[in-house]
Design a protein around this motif. Structure first.
Motif, PDB file in Angstrom:
ATOM      1  N   LYS A 136       0.932  -1.087   0.163  1.00  0.00           N
ATOM      2  CA  LYS A 136       0.078   0.086   0.015  1.00  0.00           C
ATOM      3  C   LYS A 136       0.878   1.303  -0.046  1.00  0.00           C
ATOM      4  O   LYS A 136       1.703   1.317   0.600  1.00  0.00           O
ATOM      5  N   VAL A 137       0.483   2.402  -0.901  1.00  0.00           N
ATOM      6  CA  VAL A 137       1.013   3.558  -0.821  1.00  0.00           C
ATOM      7  C   VAL A 137       0.893   4.317   0.044  1.00  0.00           C
ATOM      8  O   VAL A 137      -0.298   4.355   0.671  1.00  0.00           O
ATOM      9  N   PRO A 138       1.733   5.141   0.755  1.00  0.00           N
ATOM     10  CA  PRO A 138       1.449   5.886   2.008  1.00  0.00           C
ATOM     11  C   PRO A 138       0.347   6.961   1.647  1.00  0.00           C
ATOM     12  O   PRO A 138       0.202   7.453   0.506  1.00  0.00           O
ATOM     13  N   ALA A 139      -0.561   7.175   2.581  1.00  0.00           N
ATOM     14  CA  ALA A 139      -1.703   7.912   2.212  1.00  0.00           C
ATOM     15  C   ALA A 139      -1.112   9.787   1.808  1.00  0.00           C
ATOM     16  O   ALA A 139      -1.797  10.296   1.183  1.00  0.00           O
ATOM     17  N   GLY A 140      -0.096   9.922   2.577  1.00  0.00           N
ATOM     18  CA  GLY A 140       0.491  11.394   2.244  1.00  0.00           C
ATOM     19  C   GLY A 140       1.035  11.640   0.752  1.00  0.00           C
ATOM     20  O   GLY A 140       1.284  12.701   0.246  1.00  0.00           O
ATOM     21  N   GLN A 154       3.635  23.656   6.918  1.00  0.00           N
ATOM     22  CA  GLN A 154       4.823  22.712   7.772  1.00  0.00           C
ATOM     23  C   GLN A 154       4.125  22.427   9.091  1.00  0.00           C
ATOM     24  O   GLN A 154       4.210  21.623  10.041  1.00  0.00           O
ATOM     25  N   VAL A 155       3.767  23.843   9.975  1.00  0.00           N
ATOM     26  CA  VAL A 155       3.481  23.879  11.294  1.00  0.00           C
ATOM     27  C   VAL A 155       2.168  22.947  11.409  1.00  0.00           C
ATOM     28  O   VAL A 155       2.045  22.292  12.394  1.00  0.00           O
ATOM     29  N   ILE A 156       1.153  22.853  10.399  1.00  0.00           N
ATOM     30  CA  ILE A 156       0.198  22.032  10.546  1.00  0.00           C
ATOM     31  C   ILE A 156       0.405  20.745  10.440  1.00  0.00           C
ATOM     32  O   ILE A 156       0.072  19.751  11.154  1.00  0.00           O
ATOM     33  N   LYS A 157       1.427  20.522   9.478  1.00  0.00           N
ATOM     34  CA  LYS A 157       1.993  18.819   9.113  1.00  0.00           C
ATOM     35  C   LYS A 157       2.471  18.412  10.240  1.00  0.00           C
ATOM     36  O   LYS A 157       2.618  17.192  10.432  1.00  0.00           O
ATOM     37  N   GLU A 158       3.316  19.271  11.147  1.00  0.00           N
ATOM     38  CA  GLU A 158       3.918  18.757  12.150  1.00  0.00           C
ATOM     39  C   GLU A 158       3.148  18.773  13.496  1.00  0.00           C
ATOM     40  O   GLU A 158       3.736  18.328  14.374  1.00  0.00           O
ATOM     41  N   SER A 159       1.894  19.157  13.381  1.00  0.00           N
ATOM     42  CA  SER A 159       1.076  19.082  14.914  1.00  0.00           C
ATOM     43  C   SER A 159       0.651  17.619  14.847  1.00  0.00           C
ATOM     44  O   SER A 159       0.680  16.809  13.922  1.00  0.00           O
ATOM     45  N   LYS A 160       0.158  17.352  16.078  1.00  0.00           N
ATOM     46  CA  LYS A 160       0.099  16.138  16.398  1.00  0.00           C
ATOM     47  C   LYS A 160      -1.487  15.486  15.732  1.00  0.00           C
ATOM     48  O   LYS A 160      -1.614  14.459  15.205  1.00  0.00           O
ATOM     49  N   PRO A 161      -2.620  16.241  15.610  1.00  0.00           N
ATOM     50  CA  PRO A 161      -3.696  16.244  14.902  1.00  0.00           C
ATOM     51  C   PRO A 161      -3.454  15.561  13.497  1.00  0.00           C
ATOM     52  O   PRO A 161      -4.032  14.581  13.109  1.00  0.00           O
ATOM     53  N   ASP A 184      -1.489  12.302  13.367  1.00  0.00           N
ATOM     54  CA  ASP A 184      -2.288  11.360  13.897  1.00  0.00           C
ATOM     55  C   ASP A 184      -3.270  10.826  12.668  1.00  0.00           C
ATOM     56  O   ASP A 184      -3.457   9.694  12.591  1.00  0.00           O
ATOM     57  N   SER A 185      -3.782  11.844  11.852  1.00  0.00           N
ATOM     58  CA  SER A 185      -4.528  11.488  10.941  1.00  0.00           C
ATOM     59  C   SER A 185      -4.078  10.730   9.760  1.00  0.00           C
ATOM     60  O   SER A 185      -4.424   9.789   9.338  1.00  0.00           O
ATOM     61  N   LEU A 186      -2.701  11.052   9.733  1.00  0.00           N
ATOM     62  CA  LEU A 186      -1.936  10.156   8.536  1.00  0.00           C
ATOM     63  C   LEU A 186      -1.858   8.857   9.201  1.00  0.00           C
ATOM     64  O   LEU A 186      -1.674   7.840   8.260  1.00  0.00           O
ATOM     65  N   ASP A 187      -1.242   8.710  10.133  1.00  0.00           N
ATOM     66  CA  ASP A 187      -0.909   7.607  11.172  1.00  0.00           C
ATOM     67  C   ASP A 187      -2.344   6.531  11.197  1.00  0.00           C
ATOM     68  O   ASP A 187      -2.167   5.316  10.862  1.00  0.00           O
ATOM     69  N   GLN A 188      -3.372   7.137  11.265  1.00  0.00           N
ATOM     70  CA  GLN A 188      -4.548   6.374  11.137  1.00  0.00           C
ATOM     71  C   GLN A 188      -4.825   5.790   9.812  1.00  0.00           C
ATOM     72  O   GLN A 188      -5.152   4.578   9.864  1.00  0.00           O
ATOM     73  N   SER A 238       3.963   9.263  14.411  1.00  0.00           N
ATOM     74  CA  SER A 238       4.932  10.099  13.936  1.00  0.00           C
ATOM     75  C   SER A 238       5.234  11.339  14.887  1.00  0.00           C
ATOM     76  O   SER A 238       6.298  11.834  14.651  1.00  0.00           O
ATOM     77  N   PHE A 239       4.237  11.812  15.568  1.00  0.00           N
ATOM     78  CA  PHE A 239       4.405  13.049  16.375  1.00  0.00           C
ATOM     79  C   PHE A 239       5.452  12.571  17.335  1.00  0.00           C
ATOM     80  O   PHE A 239       6.337  13.370  17.794  1.00  0.00           O
ATOM     81  N   GLU A 240       5.289  11.542  18.091  1.00  0.00           N
ATOM     82  CA  GLU A 240       6.200  10.929  19.018  1.00  0.00           C
ATOM     83  C   GLU A 240       7.400  10.362  18.508  1.00  0.00           C
ATOM     84  O   GLU A 240       8.347  10.060  19.207  1.00  0.00           O
ATOM     85  N   ARG A 241       7.648  10.356  17.183  1.00  0.00           N
ATOM     86  CA  ARG A 241       8.687   9.381  16.753  1.00  0.00           C
ATOM     87  C   ARG A 241       9.162   8.106  17.046  1.00  0.00           C
ATOM     88  O   ARG A 241       9.999   7.790  17.280  1.00  0.00           O
TER      89      ARG A 241
END
Length: 879
Positions: free
Chosen positions: A177-181, A467-474, A477-481, A501-504
């Protein structure tokens, strides 16, 4: 794309001082400079992408962007601006930049028209030949002169790279599967400015002083200016990552065997008579290029070129790759590269895209080679010197520089901008300044020689804003989901990973083929390993991985815990541990994988895997001692005991076969059985590659290659009477290995080692030297033996082992009309072993690789003391 070693890049206080002072001077001097900007169009009024704009009599210049726009910083005064484009008539414009405190931009738009080439202009003595060949014979004769006419230089290089995705599949090969982003649009946009130094023969050193990556202010650009120096004065143009063999230059000594030439015409251009030569491959499937060369009459050098390659030339993942280069005269009666660009279309595994990389060279400081004739300098009469009577004193010899002084010379910037030999003795080929990615938009607006296109402006603005939005936890988390969704196919093939991703952090689990196993010792086995990895912002990381295991036949539960901590990526230092109660193969490198053993045991009634049990604790530390010299230190304590077969269950019974005992058969021992015992061993492993070059990132070091091979030293000692240890022996081995690029003939790799046991008062079979044998049709490693038994010739005495393989990279099959379309590549191998018992054992193999892009098939024959003893087919995979 071109040899971009996406392999990735501290500057000392003195270096940093030089850089800061240099930039202060540049910014101060440029405060009164004016901006020349405008648009270069073609005969239809459309923007000419990547046209060259420069100040006549200098190497200060720029290149238009994809829309034809340009901008150039110009000092106050009168200048002549030259506009040129491959295949178009050059134009010059006189301008004057008035010295003002805040100068206004000077706008100059220019339209270029296609050049008209006239065959009547040719004045080459051709002896009745096609005039193109007369010209090219002169060019080829002067090739080496032009290759070496610049002894050394430094230049400022601006590099911009852009990659777009046009189509993105949902899955790769229908499985992964290709990553969602990952979506269509600009995938990568980056700019960099470097100071690059060069010295013959082919030595480059580079300092990246600024870097910008769209959407990631903390990243550093992959653009390495020295990797863009594709030199067609060389016989073979290397193109790693695109074509494994490289391409024969149309200027090469043997070019007439590969190319036909056609003179399109000649034209006066900017004071030079330029011949336009069409380059036509004699055989389109050879490693060749197609396009046009523009040759300067009289000096027989390149003025510019426009060449391309396609899939006919066996390039991978790229449909068409085009390169254009523009050269310009420089001080010292030499010419230098002013700009070049690579444009490409990419397609593979369902992905489709395109992009370009461009480089603009300016502020050259050149040292011509001694053989280059210089124009005469008018003599200036000197005033007569006063006669002074003084005793003659012999000058004292200059003291030899100390080691500290020589090191300072290597680290110092080139004197007067021209590099010296001492400067190139350091092996750091690229240094990325610590603050290279901190430059603001005002800096880039001033220093950027090529204006951004509308698409690039939007990409920077959008991604930098997000960038600030993409580095935010929400957001993460949405991409990780989406990316963390469980997949049965993924679990079967590659396992399962759960990422935060947020917590690495990341949890990972191995595929089903390693979770469920079968062997005759434990029967059905459940083996579950879960790894937890934490990465820090400075790239330090640690991993904790517990493994639990249960054998349903022998009814034994086992477990172990592994841990690693990578704490210094500059000196490449890491520590780790592993311990518990677990099974192990007698050969710790695990020559047969659990999945292959499961298949052969259940279906073919062959139990190749031999196991014993160990309760152990292992500690290790590795680091780079000095550049090119790495060391690993390890201590291992274990209680070891025999295991026995507990089941003979198979899915398909073969009456003619019986399972062998869980006791390896060895030619040096009547039995490999052993009593329960303790073993404490200490190991030192050294790996040294002289002259190893490297790249320095602010937070890590990336080791590159060297013209020297890698030398290995390994020493293992069994320590007796320590913590009850029963082993007492010393084993040592030395080895050498390398990978050799042989141009059109392909590439070779080899390794050889010799080892012996100095003392062997007490050791057990797992302490022997084991070799990478294989008894199955599947090969996980073609660099080892393919037919050798796993343990028959394991030894406690002296041995010699050697492996050699040559990848022809299509050198033979490319000449076969039907087969060359398949892009299969031939490979040959030789494996050799000598021990007291084995005598001279030899394997010869021939095979094909790149079958369906990922598979390799070899036919191998084994000989012992000149007698054929075995043969077989081996199948493996790899990209």
């Amino acid at each position: 794309m071109f040899s971009l070693k996406l392999s990735l890049f501290s500057v000392k206080r003195k270096n940093l001082l030089y850089v800061l002072c240099g930039w202060f001077c540049l910014l101060t001097a440029g405060a009164e400079a004016g901006v020349l900007k405008g648009k270069v169009t073609d005969e239809k009024g459309e923007g000419l992408a990547f046209a060259t704009v420069y100040l006549q009599g200098s190497t200060v210049g720029s290149t238009t962007n994809e829309q034809g726009d340009y901008q150039l910083m110009v000092d106050p005064g009168k200048h002549t601006v030259v506009f040129q484009y491959v295949g178009y008539k050059s134009q010059t414009r006189a301008i004057e930049v008035v010295e003002e405190e805040t100068p206004k931009p000077l706008v100059l738009n220019v339209q270029l028209l296609p050049d008209v080439y006239n065959l009547n202009e040719v004045r080459v003595s051709l002896s009745g030949k096609n005039p193109a060949y007369g010209i090219m014979e002169q060019v080829i004769a002067k090739r080496e002169y032009h290759l070496k006419e610049v002894q050394a230089f430094t230049a400022q290089v601006y590099v911009k790279g852009l990659q777009r995705l046009i189509n993105v599949p949902k899955r790769v090969l229908g499985i992964m599967k290709v990553p969602a982003g990952l979506k269509p649009g600009i995938l990568y946009l980056s700019e960099s400015v470097s100071e690059m130094s060069f010295m013959q023969p082919g030595k480059y050193r580079e300092r990246m002083i600024s870097s910008k990556v769209s959407g990631n202010s903390r990243a550093f650009s992959f653009n390495q200016a020295s990797e863009f120096n594709v030199n067609f004065y060389q016989n073979l143009v290397k193109a790693q990552g695109v074509n494994e063999r490289g391409f024969v230059s149309p200027l090469a000594n043997n070019a007439l065997f590969f190319y036909k030439y056609e003179l399109v015409g000649s034209s006066q251009n900017n004071g030079h008579l330029i011949h336009r030569i069409k380059v036509i491959p004699k055989r389109k499937t050879d490693p060749v290029v197609t396009g046009y060369l523009y040759i300067v009459d009289g000096s027989w050098r390149l003025q510019s070129l426009n060449l391309y390659v396609t899939k006919d030339q066996q390039i991978e993942f790229v449909d068409t790759l085009r390169i254009t280069q523009q050269f310009t005269p420089a001080a010292g009666n030499v010419w230098v590269l002013q700009s070049q660009k690579f444009t490409f279309d990419v397609e593979g595994y369902g992905f489709k895209g395109n992009g370009y990389f461009m480089a603009v060279y300016s502020k050259y400081r050149v040292k011509p080679a001694p053989f280059v004739k210089q124009p005469p300098v008018p003599a200036t009469p000197a005033a007569p010197a006063p006669v002074v009577s003084a005793p003659v004193v012999a000058a004292a010899p200059a003291p030899k520089p100390t080691r500290k002084e020589r090191k300072a010379l290597r680290n110092a910037p080139p004197p007067n901008g021209v590099p010296n030999a001492e400067f190139f003795k350091k092996k750091e080929v690229l240094l990325i300044e610590k603050d290279a990615n901190t430059r603001d938009s005002a800096y880039w607006s001033e220093i950027r020689p090529v204006p951004l296109t509308e698409e690039e402006v939007v990409d920077y603005h959008t991604k930098d804003s997000l960038q600030v939005i993409k580095e935010s936890k929400p957001y993460q988390d949405s991409l990780d989901q989406k990316n963390n969704k469980f997949s049965v196919t993924g679990l079967l093939l590659s396992g399962y990973s759960y990422r935060n991703s947020f917590e690495r952090t990341r949890f990972s689990m191995e595929p089903v083929t390693r979770i469920w196993q079968y062997n005759t010792v434990e029967g059905l086995v459940a083996n579950l390993r879960i790894a937890y990895t934490k990465q820090f912002e400075d790239r330090r990381s640690y991993t904790i991985a517990p493994t639990v295991r249960y054998g349903f036949s022998n009814q034994k539960a086992q477990a172990k815990l592994q841990g690693t901590y990578n704490y210094d990526l500059v000196k490449r230092r890491a520590v780790g541990f592993e311990g518990g109660r677990f099974v192990s193969q007698f050969n710790a490198t695990e020559p047969i994988t659990p999945f292959v053993n499961t298949v052969y045991t259940l279906l073919l009634k062959e139990n190749y895997q031999k196991l014993y049990q160990r309760e152990y604790l292992r500690l290790w530390h590795n680091r780079e001692l000095v550049n090119g010299l790495s060391a690993t230190f390890m201590v291992d304590y274990a209680q070891r005991e025999m295991l026995f077969n507990t089941t003979d269950y198979v899915l398909r019974d073969r009456v003619s076969r019986v399972f062998t005992p869980n006791e390896p058969q060895n030619a040096e021992l009547a039995t490999t059985a052993f009593p329960r015992h303790e073993a404490l061993t200490a190991t030192v492993s050294l790996s040294y590659r002289p002259g190893a070059e490297y790249i320095s990132h602010p937070d890590r070091k990336i080791n590159l290659g060297s013209k020297w091979p890698t030398f290995n030293f390994y020493y293992r000692k069994g320590l007796s009477n320590v913590l009850g240890s029963d082993v007492d022996y010393d084993f040592v081995s030395v080895g050498i290995s390398d990978y050799l690029q042989l141009g059109l003939l392909g590439a070779s790799e080899y390794s050889a080692s010799v080892g012996t046991f100095w003392r062997k008062n007490q050791l057990y079979f797992m302490d022997f030297k084991h070799f990478s044998g294989n008894r199955t049709i599947l090969s996980g490693d073609f660099s080892g033996f393919q037919l050798l038994d796993y343990y028959q010739y394991s030894t406690q005495k002296t041995y010699i082992e050697a492996h050699y393989s040559h990848h022809f990279n299509g050198f033979i099959l490319n000449k076969v009309p039907l087969l060359r379309k398949l892009k299969w590549q031939e490979v040959g191998s030789v494996n050799y072993l000598h021990t007291n018992v084995a005598g001279h054992y030899l394997e010869l193999g021939v095979g094909l690789e790149h079958l369906f892009k990922v598979f390799r098939v070899d036919f191998v024959t084994g000989f012992q003391e000149r007698q054929k003893v075995s043969s077989g087919i081996r199948v493996g995979y790899g990209f």
